[in-house]
Design a protein around this motif. Structure first.
Motif, PDB file in Angstrom:
ATOM      1  N   GLY A 143       7.177 -46.989  45.586  1.00  0.00           N
ATOM      2  CA  GLY A 143       6.650 -47.538  43.914  1.00  0.00           C
ATOM      3  C   GLY A 143       6.165 -48.834  44.184  1.00  0.00           C
ATOM      4  O   GLY A 143       5.183 -49.486  43.594  1.00  0.00           O
ATOM      5  N   LEU A 144       6.983 -49.618  45.163  1.00  0.00           N
ATOM      6  CA  LEU A 144       6.475 -51.041  45.366  1.00  0.00           C
ATOM      7  C   LEU A 144       5.122 -51.127  46.041  1.00  0.00           C
ATOM      8  O   LEU A 144       4.108 -51.797  45.756  1.00  0.00           O
ATOM      9  CB  LEU A 144       7.655 -51.789  46.324  1.00  0.00           C
ATOM     10  N   LEU A 145       4.788 -50.444  46.940  1.00  0.00           N
ATOM     11  CA  LEU A 145       3.535 -50.167  47.649  1.00  0.00           C
ATOM     12  C   LEU A 145       2.405 -49.876  46.800  1.00  0.00           C
ATOM     13  O   LEU A 145       1.263 -50.163  46.633  1.00  0.00           O
ATOM     14  CB  LEU A 145       3.448 -49.453  48.726  1.00  0.00           C
ATOM     15  N   ASN A 146       2.831 -48.899  45.789  1.00  0.00           N
ATOM     16  CA  ASN A 146       1.802 -48.359  44.829  1.00  0.00           C
ATOM     17  C   ASN A 146       1.455 -49.712  43.987  1.00  0.00           C
ATOM     18  O   ASN A 146       0.479 -49.452  43.202  1.00  0.00           O
ATOM     19  CB  ASN A 146       2.347 -47.300  44.124  1.00  0.00           C
ATOM     20  N   PHE A 147       2.512 -50.264  43.743  1.00  0.00           N
ATOM     21  CA  PHE A 147       2.399 -51.720  42.731  1.00  0.00           C
ATOM     22  C   PHE A 147       1.046 -52.566  43.554  1.00  0.00           C
ATOM     23  O   PHE A 147       0.150 -53.105  42.541  1.00  0.00           O
ATOM     24  CB  PHE A 147       3.516 -52.439  42.634  1.00  0.00           C
ATOM     25  N   ASP A 167      -7.422 -52.640  40.966  1.00  0.00           N
ATOM     26  CA  ASP A 167      -8.451 -53.506  39.781  1.00  0.00           C
ATOM     27  C   ASP A 167      -9.532 -54.475  40.186  1.00  0.00           C
ATOM     28  O   ASP A 167     -10.409 -54.599  39.625  1.00  0.00           O
ATOM     29  CB  ASP A 167      -7.158 -54.602  39.374  1.00  0.00           C
ATOM     30  N   LEU A 168      -9.369 -54.634  41.567  1.00  0.00           N
ATOM     31  CA  LEU A 168     -10.686 -55.073  42.233  1.00  0.00           C
ATOM     32  C   LEU A 168     -11.728 -54.311  42.667  1.00  0.00           C
ATOM     33  O   LEU A 168     -12.988 -54.966  43.479  1.00  0.00           O
ATOM     34  CB  LEU A 168     -10.165 -55.989  43.459  1.00  0.00           C
ATOM     35  N   LYS A 169     -11.831 -52.952  42.219  1.00  0.00           N
ATOM     36  CA  LYS A 169     -12.749 -52.243  42.374  1.00  0.00           C
ATOM     37  C   LYS A 169     -13.061 -51.691  44.186  1.00  0.00           C
ATOM     38  O   LYS A 169     -14.174 -51.225  44.510  1.00  0.00           O
ATOM     39  CB  LYS A 169     -13.951 -52.273  41.884  1.00  0.00           C
ATOM     40  N   LEU A 170     -11.621 -51.964  44.901  1.00  0.00           N
ATOM     41  CA  LEU A 170     -11.953 -51.667  46.290  1.00  0.00           C
ATOM     42  C   LEU A 170     -11.777 -50.164  46.556  1.00  0.00           C
ATOM     43  O   LEU A 170     -11.015 -49.322  45.682  1.00  0.00           O
ATOM     44  CB  LEU A 170     -10.875 -52.447  47.051  1.00  0.00           C
ATOM     45  N   SER A 171     -11.964 -49.663  47.528  1.00  0.00           N
ATOM     46  CA  SER A 171     -11.962 -48.321  47.783  1.00  0.00           C
ATOM     47  C   SER A 171     -10.733 -48.379  48.670  1.00  0.00           C
ATOM     48  O   SER A 171     -10.050 -48.896  48.956  1.00  0.00           O
ATOM     49  CB  SER A 171     -13.162 -47.858  48.936  1.00  0.00           C
ATOM     50  N   ASP A 172     -10.122 -46.878  48.557  1.00  0.00           N
ATOM     51  CA  ASP A 172      -8.986 -46.665  49.201  1.00  0.00           C
ATOM     52  C   ASP A 172      -8.783 -47.175  50.810  1.00  0.00           C
ATOM     53  O   ASP A 172      -7.876 -47.544  51.305  1.00  0.00           O
ATOM     54  CB  ASP A 172      -8.310 -45.252  48.731  1.00  0.00           C
ATOM     55  N   ASP A 173     -10.104 -46.664  51.302  1.00  0.00           N
ATOM     56  CA  ASP A 173      -9.817 -47.125  52.870  1.00  0.00           C
ATOM     57  C   ASP A 173      -9.645 -48.447  52.888  1.00  0.00           C
ATOM     58  O   ASP A 173      -9.012 -49.063  53.988  1.00  0.00           O
ATOM     59  CB  ASP A 173     -11.183 -46.700  53.387  1.00  0.00           C
ATOM     60  N   ILE A 174     -10.419 -49.235  52.113  1.00  0.00           N
ATOM     61  CA  ILE A 174     -10.253 -50.731  52.355  1.00  0.00           C
ATOM     62  C   ILE A 174      -8.836 -51.036  52.009  1.00  0.00           C
ATOM     63  O   ILE A 174      -8.188 -51.852  52.666  1.00  0.00           O
ATOM     64  CB  ILE A 174     -11.272 -51.500  51.632  1.00  0.00           C
ATOM     65  N   ILE A 175      -8.329 -50.615  50.888  1.00  0.00           N
ATOM     66  CA  ILE A 175      -6.859 -50.856  50.396  1.00  0.00           C
ATOM     67  C   ILE A 175      -6.020 -50.628  51.440  1.00  0.00           C
ATOM     68  O   ILE A 175      -4.948 -51.419  51.989  1.00  0.00           O
ATOM     69  CB  ILE A 175      -6.515 -50.228  49.028  1.00  0.00           C
ATOM     70  N   PHE A 176      -6.220 -49.612  52.193  1.00  0.00           N
ATOM     71  CA  PHE A 176      -5.177 -48.986  52.974  1.00  0.00           C
ATOM     72  C   PHE A 176      -5.210 -49.766  54.363  1.00  0.00           C
ATOM     73  O   PHE A 176      -4.269 -49.923  54.977  1.00  0.00           O
ATOM     74  CB  PHE A 176      -5.297 -47.494  53.293  1.00  0.00           C
ATOM     75  N   SER A 177      -6.353 -50.333  54.584  1.00  0.00           N
ATOM     76  CA  SER A 177      -6.504 -51.095  55.908  1.00  0.00           C
ATOM     77  C   SER A 177      -5.919 -52.451  55.615  1.00  0.00           C
ATOM     78  O   SER A 177      -5.756 -53.054  56.879  1.00  0.00           O
ATOM     79  CB  SER A 177      -7.844 -51.117  56.375  1.00  0.00           C
ATOM     80  N   MET A 178      -5.589 -52.774  54.450  1.00  0.00           N
ATOM     81  CA  MET A 178      -5.071 -54.190  54.242  1.00  0.00           C
ATOM     82  C   MET A 178      -3.404 -53.881  54.069  1.00  0.00           C
ATOM     83  O   MET A 178      -2.460 -54.685  54.568  1.00  0.00           O
ATOM     84  CB  MET A 178      -5.663 -54.730  52.934  1.00  0.00           C
ATOM     85  N   ILE A 179      -2.924 -53.055  53.414  1.00  0.00           N
ATOM     86  CA  ILE A 179      -1.696 -52.605  53.068  1.00  0.00           C
ATOM     87  C   ILE A 179      -0.766 -52.259  54.194  1.00  0.00           C
ATOM     88  O   ILE A 179       0.312 -52.506  54.474  1.00  0.00           O
ATOM     89  CB  ILE A 179      -1.384 -51.611  51.867  1.00  0.00           C
ATOM     90  N   GLY A 180      -1.491 -51.124  54.960  1.00  0.00           N
ATOM     91  CA  GLY A 180      -0.890 -50.713  56.334  1.00  0.00           C
ATOM     92  C   GLY A 180      -0.367 -51.632  57.272  1.00  0.00           C
ATOM     93  O   GLY A 180       0.654 -51.757  57.350  1.00  0.00           O
ATOM     94  N   PRO A 181      -1.202 -52.501  57.839  1.00  0.00           N
ATOM     95  CA  PRO A 181      -0.801 -53.508  58.612  1.00  0.00           C
ATOM     96  C   PRO A 181       0.215 -54.182  58.169  1.00  0.00           C
ATOM     97  O   PRO A 181       1.161 -54.789  58.949  1.00  0.00           O
ATOM     98  CB  PRO A 181      -2.209 -54.015  59.116  1.00  0.00           C
ATOM     99  N   LEU A 182      -0.075 -54.872  57.063  1.00  0.00           N
ATOM    100  CA  LEU A 182       0.813 -55.722  56.379  1.00  0.00           C
ATOM    101  C   LEU A 182       2.301 -55.328  56.211  1.00  0.00           C
ATOM    102  O   LEU A 182       3.180 -55.944  56.461  1.00  0.00           O
ATOM    103  CB  LEU A 182       0.216 -56.420  55.071  1.00  0.00           C
TER     104      LEU A 182
END
Length: 283
Positions: free
Chosen positions: A178-182, A189-204
């Motif tokens: 739930g926190l990751l989905n937050f 909201d920044l209109k980013l694609s899922d690939d871009i979002i996951f490439s940031m959230i994943g390593p972090l």
């Protein structure tokens, strides 16, 4: 020792795969919906049983691998005469073994601290998983034999600790999602694609978890750990009103770690910020 499964749940299927990988004999599956039992049996290369009597007759230990809400109902409707010389167990992290009400030789709960999807890939997850054990004397005796054959580390829980133990597990797993989905929703909201979002959230997220496991006290970084109120203010203001209280509650949780490592000046700054936004804070 031969183990049977009442219920073709994902957890039951995963445990079946795992037990068999450790050389433990599995009789097979029974499910009130026969097709589900057949599917689980085909998937795990075990037998499908058409009646619960057949499953119990063919097993020494029967796992009630059904939903938590169904365990008590299922157990009280089991055939008593053939159940009395058998050991019963469930896989719930929240319920006590006493949820199994059928008269039997022994009862226990065996809970893997892991998320399971009912797939062969879960064998590796379970190989590295910690388990918890709770039950009556005979049940725990049998549970320990199974754990010894599996080779997993485990903790033996007191009855009064079971719910708190399960709460901690859900926070580290379910609510973490739930926190990751937050975070995901804010990026979206920044209109980013899922690939871009996951490439940031994943390593972090992975790096943060690794840092926490290596050095919990010093793993926290970012504006809260520095007492950077200016940045926190900006973060607070960019959130919609419906999410502002969530942000304050997350700050309270990080504050506990900051206090534990002795940053009392930073704690005071964060407390004052939380209070200034209408948040309540109790020492």
């Amino acid at each position: 020792m031969k183990i049977g499964f009442y219920g073709a749940s994902r957890a039951g299927i995963s445990m079946c795969f795992y037990l068999r990988s450790k050389g433990i004999e599995v009789a097979g599956f029974y499910n009130r919906t026969y097709e589900k039992a057949k599917e689980a049996s085909n998937l795990t290369n075990t037998k499908v049983f058409k009646t619960v009597d057949e499953l119990i007759d063919s097993s020494d230990v029967i796992f009630l691998s059904v939903s938590d809400s169904a365990i008590e109902e299922v157990s009280k409707n089991l055939p008593q005469e053939i159940s009395k010389n058998k050991v019963f167990a469930h896989l719930s992290g929240a319920l006590l073994s006493s949820a199994i009400t059928v008269p039997c030789k022994g009862r226990f709960s065996l809970h893997p601290v892991q998320t399971l999807r009912g797939q062969i890939e879960d064998v590796q997850k379970l190989n590295d998983a910690m388990f918890s054990l709770e039950g009556d004397e005979k049940g725990k005796e049998v549970g320990k034999i199974i754990l010894q054959k599996m080779g997993n580390k485990y903790i033996e829980l007191k009855k009064e600790d079971k719910v708190k133990y399960h709460l901690a597990a859900t926070i580290a797993s379910n609510y973490l999602i739930g926190l990751l989905n937050f975070s995901y929703s804010i990026y979206k909201d920044l209109k980013l694609s899922d690939d871009i979002i996951f490439s940031m959230i994943g390593p972090l997220a992975k790096a943060s978890l690794e840092n926490f496991l290596k050095d919990r006290l010093n793993s926290l970084t970012g504006p809260a750990s520095r007492g950077d109120i200016s940045t926190l203010e900006k973060h607070y203001m960019v959130l919609p009103d419906s999410q502002k209280s969530i942000f304050l509650e997350l700050l309270k949780l990080t504050l506990e770690l900051i206090r534990e490592r002795g940053q009392f000046d930073t704690c005071e700054k964060l407390q004052n910020f939380i209070k200034s936004k209408g948040g309540r804070f109790e020492l």
